[in-house]
Write an enzyme that holds these catalytic residues in place. Structure first.
Site, PDB file in Angstrom:
ATOM      1  N   PRO A   2      37.257  29.672  47.406  1.00  0.00           N
ATOM      2  CG  PRO A   2      36.546  28.496  49.273  1.00  0.00           C
ATOM      3  CD  PRO A   2      37.058  29.828  48.849  1.00  0.00           C
ATOM      4  CD  GLU A   3      37.544  29.851  41.268  1.00  0.00           C
ATOM      5  OE1 GLU A   3      37.106  29.623  40.120  1.00  0.00           O
ATOM      6  OE2 GLU A   3      38.720  30.199  41.480  1.00  0.00           O
ATOM      7  CE  LYS A  58      33.230  32.530  42.664  1.00  0.00           C
ATOM      8  NZ  LYS A  58      34.191  33.651  42.730  1.00  0.00           N
ATOM      9  NE  ARG A 259      40.374  38.261  41.689  1.00  0.00           N
ATOM     10  CZ  ARG A 259      39.165  37.679  41.728  1.00  0.00           C
ATOM     11  NH1 ARG A 259      38.067  38.381  41.488  1.00  0.00           N
ATOM     12  NH2 ARG A 259      39.062  36.405  42.002  1.00  0.00           N
TER      13      ARG A 259
END
Length: 269
Positions: A2-3, A58, A259
């Site tokens: 979640p951002e 976050k 990433r």
């Protein structure tokens, strides 16, 4: 993970449901999800009202009546559900806070945590975070000043929480696509006009994601039709090999600093 939009969505929806409500029961199923002795944690949190829920980067901050704060970071795979025991998803719950017949379930906290801190300790925990990209006082001038001190690939800088707090893998990709800039590009090779576009794209993409409830697939409560609404609006993130909605080329995935990074090699220069 979640951002910013996902956590801001949680903040708004939780304030509508638990702000001013008393915690009537605390259930701990995984001691590693908290930071102090379980008995002390329960004693400190039990029968306290949640005054409000705030967000920083976050993180979510549950402000308790006694001045203590529950600091939440969901990390990879973490999410929440609010409802009755009958509504609860069939998933392993690490922590449960009860508000009478309704419960707030913390799920998937394998790497995430719900820590209890004093206000001063919370400030120390979060003092390393950069500015909030949606803050009204975070201007283009501020952004250009900060990024002028950075070098290396754009993607890596956008993920740096000390640079700007709240942007992760999904929105770094979406912001770069909106700005038509390759996330693999070196910051020193991006001119000021492009950086200005990047700043405005950051605001536009994050606000649009927030408006549509972020990209998480799991609803916060039974009947929640907002959470996850941004997922079908993604332009590049997690769309490797699919057609670019802007030019028709194929979306590419490349690994940068371990990433996955998604972009359109035709649209983004």
């Amino acid at each position: 993970m979640p951002e910013l939009p996902e956590m801001e969505n949680y903040k708004v929806l939780l304030n509508e449901r638990i702000a001013g409500q008393e915690i009537t029961e605390v259930q701990l199923n995984r001691e590693k999800s908290i930071n102090i002795n379980p008995a002390i944690f329960i004693k400190t949190v039990l029968n306290q009202k949640v005054l409000n829920v705030n967000r920083q980067g976050k993180h979510l901050l549950f402000q308790l009546q006694n001045g203590q704060t529950l600091l939440l970071h969901l990390m990879l795979g973490g999410w929440m559900f609010y409802g009755t025991e009958a509504d609860k998803p069939k998933r392993t719950v690490q922590v449960r806070l009860s508000f009478g017949p309704n419960h707030l379930y913390f799920i998937g906290l394998r790497l995430g945590y719900l820590h209890l801190h004093s206000q001063s300790d919370v400030e120390k925990e979060l003092e390393h975070l950069g500015p909030d990209p949606l803050a009204l006082d975070f201007t283009l001038k501020d952004f250009l000043n900060k990024i002028s001190k950075k070098h290396g690939r754009l993607k890596t800088t956008l993920l740096n929480q000390e640079f700007i707090a709240g942007i992760g893998n999904c929105y770094s990709a979406e912001i770069c696509f909106h700005a038509r800039i390759l996330p693999t590009k070196d910051i020193d090779d991006i001119n000021e006009t492009e950086l200005g576009q990047l700043f405005h794209s950051m605001k536009i993409v994050l606000q649009d994601a927030l408006k549509h409830g972020g990209y998480l697939e799991n609803p916060l409560y039974d009947g929640d039709h907002l959470t996850g609404g941004f997922y079908p609006r993604r332009q590049v993130y997690d769309r490797e090999g699919e057609t670019c909605k802007r030019c028709g080329d194929k979306i590419t995935m490349e690994t940068i600093s371990s990433r996955k990074t998604f972009y359109c090699p035709n649209c983004q220069k």
